[in-house]
Design an enzyme around this catalytic site. Structure first.
Site, PDB file in Angstrom:
ATOM      1  CG  HIS A 158      -1.937  -1.091   1.381  1.00  0.00           C
ATOM      2  ND1 HIS A 158      -2.899  -1.318   0.617  1.00  0.00           N
ATOM      3  CD2 HIS A 158      -1.463  -2.374   2.098  1.00  0.00           C
ATOM      4  CE1 HIS A 158      -3.405  -2.383   0.868  1.00  0.00           C
ATOM      5  NE2 HIS A 158      -2.825  -3.136   1.810  1.00  0.00           N
ATOM      6  CB  SER A 280      13.271  21.820 -16.172  1.00  0.00           C
ATOM      7  OG  SER A 280      12.116  22.860 -16.286  1.00  0.00           O
TER       8      SER A 280
END
Length: 441
Positions: A158, A280
């Site tokens: 999880h 970026s």
């Protein structure tokens, strides 16, 4: 566009209608062209076998087709919008080169079985290539597993810290998964390894076509017997091929997700190779995991192609022009799978593991399961042991990740990764990943 092969005296041509009906068929057929050429040569030999072509004419056709294949692969012959599709390009080429002899090659076949056999040859090749790539990825993952067999890292369920694990266990999971993907791809190749050529438009022809020998010449292990069934497999076979490719892509997606997540500053478990990241466009401090993110997108791309195929197949028996729309999703999915598969081994081998960050992320509460199992093995009912440990999570004793890993002795777990058995599984699958002898040119 050249005059269509189906043109009759009472036919009319409207350029916009023709463009719509042709769609992107001629561009997609670039991926099928060499297979269509090969099947045409086999068909011509079959016609000669039953005396419907002179042996010399069949040889001339085969020689011309070989020249077309070489010219196409060299970029000298361009399959473009001069032609309705690849089939008409082949026939046009043969007529141009051989005149009346070229006009004889279509006897006993339809574009229906012509495209069916080209697609089966294409799919067979795509499955073979993908299986080999899956095994390359399995090799790379197993190499990493051997190098990091006892290196501790957190295990998660999880996305929450669960128990101490090892990099070896993590990498071995991908080695076994890729090996099973290869096995499935090979099994799917065997399932589609049947020749439809000679079924014509779906009802056979009034000629004693030597279907068995033509199919064998193309490397098929058996025939699609019933002509209507052969037509009905159009799309169905493609859906199954994409289902197998999706399994391969899903393993890639899970690996890509792990690497993307673990490369974040918050985890810092791995550093991706420089070739797997980009800068970026605005932020000078950024390196983005574009490669692994794009690898994540391959499985949904294939699933989308599969859904597209399934929606086309709501049809009755017989051929319908709607089936032309199955080519695009099949080819897109096959190309996506193989292009992604080529990337994975290098990504696995080039990823840097940060053992210190992984070890530091193992907190003392992660030994709780070990403690509960130890109490239960000593005689305490497991549910009682579970509650006792839950009440003292802050006092689980002095434990180390190595102790936890060494204690996990169930077969396949951290103390017994069974890497040799995974290697044996890869070795068992590998010979089958090569094209079967009957399929080799």
């Amino acid at each position: 566009m050249n005059t269509p092969v189906w043109m009759k005296d009472d036919s009319t041509l409207d350029e916009r209608t023709m463009r719509f009906m042709a769609g992107e068929d001629v561009l997609l057929d670039r991926h099928l062209f060499v297979h269509d050429i090969r099947a045409t040569a086999a068909h011509a030999r079959g016609l000669a076998e039953i005396g419907l072509l002179l042996a010399a004419d069949a040889e001339a056709i085969e020689s011309a087709l070989d020249g077309l294949r070489v010219s196409f692969l060299a970029g000298e012959f361009v399959l473009d919008d001069r032609y309705e599709d690849g089939h008409s390009a082949i026939e046009s080429f043969l007529v141009e080169r051989l005149g009346e002899t070229g006009r004889r090659v279509h006897l006993g076949r339809s574009r229906n079985d012509q495209v069916l056999v080209a697609l089966r040859l294409f799919m067979r090749e795509a499955l073979t290539e993908s299986a080999a790539l899956a095994l390359d990825a399995a090799d790379a993952a197993l190499e990493r597993a051997r190098d990091t067999e006892t290196l501790p890292m957190p295990g998660y369920t999880h996305t929450q810290r669960a128990v101490p694990s090892s990099v070896g266990l993590w990498m071995a999971s991908f080695a076994e998964s890729f090996a099973e993907d290869a096995d499935l791809l090979i099994a799917t190749r065997g399932w589609i390894d049947a020749c439809p050529l000679g079924t014509a438009a779906g009802y056979g022809v009034n000629l004693p076509l030597p279907r068995h020998s033509v199919g064998a010449a193309l490397g098929f292990s058996r025939l699609l017997i019933n002509p209507m069934h052969a037509q009905a497999t159009r799309g169905k076979a493609e859906v199954q091929v994409l289902a197998a490719l999706w399994q391969f892509a899903q393993t890639i997606r899970r690996l890509a997700w792990d690497l993307t997540l673990f490369s974040t500053a918050e985890f810092g478990f791995v550093t991706l190779p420089p070739s797997g990241t980009t800068g970026s466009s605005i932020m000078p401090n950024k390196r983005n995991p574009d490669l692994s993110e794009l690898l994540r997108a391959v499985a949904p791309t294939i699933a989308g192609c599969q859904a597209e195929l399934q929606q086309v197949l709501a049809l009755p028996s017989g051929y319908h022009r709607d089936l032309q729309a199955t080519k695009g999703p099949l080819i897109r999915a096959c190309l996506a799978a193989t292009r992604a598969g080529e990337i994975v081994p290098g990504l696995l081998r080039g990823t840097l593991i940060h053992a210190d960050r992984m070890r530091a992320a193992i907190d003392p509460t992660m030994y709780a399961t070990d403690a509960a199992v130890e109490l239960a093995a000593a005689g305490t009912p497991f549910r009682d042991a579970y509650q006792q440990v839950a009440r003292r999570l802050d006092d689980l004793g002095d434990r180390t990740p190595e102790q936890s890993l060494d204690a996990r002795v169930s077969p396949g777990a951290t103390a017994d990764l069974m890497l040799d058995q995974i290697q044996a599984r890869i070795d068992r699958v590998r010979p089958a990943a090569a094209p079967p002898e009957h399929q080799q040119d």
